[in-house]
Design an enzyme around this catalytic site. Structure first.
Site, short mmCIF file in Angstrom:
data_model
loop_
_atom_site.label_atom_id
_atom_site.label_comp_id
_atom_site.label_asym_id
_atom_site.label_seq_id
_atom_site.Cartn_x
_atom_site.Cartn_y
_atom_site.Cartn_z
N SER A 157 0.63 -1.18 0.17
CA SER A 157 0.04 0.01 0.14
C SER A 157 0.72 1.22 -0.09
O SER A 157 1.93 1.31 0.51
CB SER A 157 -1.07 0.04 1.42
OG SER A 157 -1.35 1.32 1.49
N TYR A 169 -2.30 -1.06 10.04
CA TYR A 169 -2.34 -1.44 8.57
C TYR A 169 -1.11 -1.08 7.87
O TYR A 169 -0.39 -1.84 6.87
CB TYR A 169 -3.47 -0.71 7.57
CG TYR A 169 -3.78 -0.86 6.33
CD1 TYR A 169 -4.36 -2.11 5.96
CD2 TYR A 169 -3.38 -0.16 5.30
CE1 TYR A 169 -4.56 -2.45 4.56
CE2 TYR A 169 -3.52 -0.22 4.08
CZ TYR A 169 -4.12 -1.31 3.62
OH TYR A 169 -4.33 -1.69 2.28
N LYS A 173 1.51 -3.70 6.04
CA LYS A 173 1.89 -3.28 4.43
C LYS A 173 3.39 -2.98 4.36
O LYS A 173 4.07 -3.42 3.23
CB LYS A 173 1.11 -2.17 3.75
CG LYS A 173 -0.44 -2.54 3.74
CD LYS A 173 -0.60 -4.02 2.84
CE LYS A 173 -2.10 -4.23 2.84
NZ LYS A 173 -2.37 -5.51 1.87
#
Length: 320
Positions: A157, A169, A173
């Site tokens: 990401s 998150y 990532k």
């Protein structure tokens, strides 16, 4: 202008996670359309990773079969070792082989400030991303080595650049960077490539963005279908790209890379030395782009006066 044959996947079996909706779905459909047998892995969970709905995966399988393709569904829990390894086992059982993995599945919980983030939210996000990628790669690696062919693409990401209120998150990532940098080196001599794609596309995640002219433009321009060609290419026999992070969306494809400046020498005497020259340390320019820790180590050593011999090609090689 040289003409080339279309990239195809006949005889190949590819595992696609998160393939029930969004980008994963478009990846699965495109691969099947060009001859791949596809394991459509999707548990149908919410964005926070809860629930179970086999409908999305089964619908994609039905769509592929209706078009004359070959596909099977899988709904195991990728956040567990058994579930992640089971996706590889299911691919082998269904098609007799596994040639590629596209790990698109992820949770994206509303984490909030880091100090308020529940531990279980952090754990689950890491598990369904990095842990799942590790367990699937480990399970598939013997087959890749035996057939001297394997392709892995993990979906990272642009949050690797940083994003407030998104520590689970972003950390998950970013973990893919070390994963592909090391595993791509391990696979290089065996025709196994490992890459990452950072997509920008309309998805359940981006649909949570506040309404604005920008989001309207993004949804119209950054469709899942514009990400798929790059992802699909990276799992093909035609691609020899290895150890790369590609930024993809809306028809734009770019390279993301780690870099290190050549830095400032002579700052080991005192804290005051660092304080006085920190602006020079942080200045842009004179970058190096090492392809491995070994290459970086030799470059820095030479800068500092080391004269390497042939046996020093990999200074980090372990002793027997």
């Amino acid at each position: 202008m040289n003409e080339t044959s279309p990239v195809r996947y006949d005889g190949r079996a590819i595992l696609v996670t998160g393939a029930g909706r969004g980008m994963g779905r478009t990846h699965a459909l495109a691969l099947a359309d060009r001859g791949a047998s596809v394991l459509v892995a999707d548990r149908g969970v919410t964005m926070s990773g809860d629930g179970l709905d086999t409908g999305p995966a089964n619908e994609v399988v039905a769509e592929i079969r209706a078009a004359g393709g070959t596909a099977e569904a899988y709904s195991g829990d990728l956040s567990t070792e058994d579930g992640a390894r089971g996706a590889v086992t299911a691919t082998l059982a269904a098609f007799g082989r596994i040639d590629g993995i596209i790990h698109n599945a992820s949770t994206a919980p509303d984490a909030g400030p880091m100090y308020e983030t529940p531990d279980e939210v952090f754990d689950r996000t890491i598990q369904v991303n990095v842990y799942a990628a590790f367990h699937m790669a480990k399970a598939a690696w013997p087959a890749f080595l035996s057939q001297k062919f394997g392709r892995i693409v993990v979906v990272t990401s642009h949050s690797i650049y940083g994003n407030a209120n998104s520590v689970p998150y972003t950390t998950a990532k970013t973990g893919y960077i070390g994963f592909i940098n090391s595993l791509s080196i391990e696979g290089a001599d065996h025709n196994i490539t490992v890459n990452a794609v950072a997509p920008t596309a309309r998805s359940r995640m981006t649909e949570r963005m506040q309404s604005s002219d920008y989001t309207d433009w993004l949804f119209e321009t950054m469709t899942p279908e514009t990400v798929t060609p790059t992802v699909a290419y990276l799992v093909s026999e035609a691609s020899s790209v290895n150890g790369q992070i590609l930024s993809v969306g809306g028809g734009r494809v770019a390279r993301i890379t780690l870099a290190e400046s050549r830095g400032v020498l002579g700052l080991g005497e005192s804290i005051d030395d660092v304080h006085q020259r920190i602006d020079a340390v942080l200045a842009d320019g004179d970058w190096m782009f090492p392809a491995s820790i070994a290459e970086r180590g030799l470059v820095v050593a030479e800068m500092m006066g080391w004269k390497p011999s042939a046996v020093d090609r990999n200074p980090y090689a372990m002793r027997n």
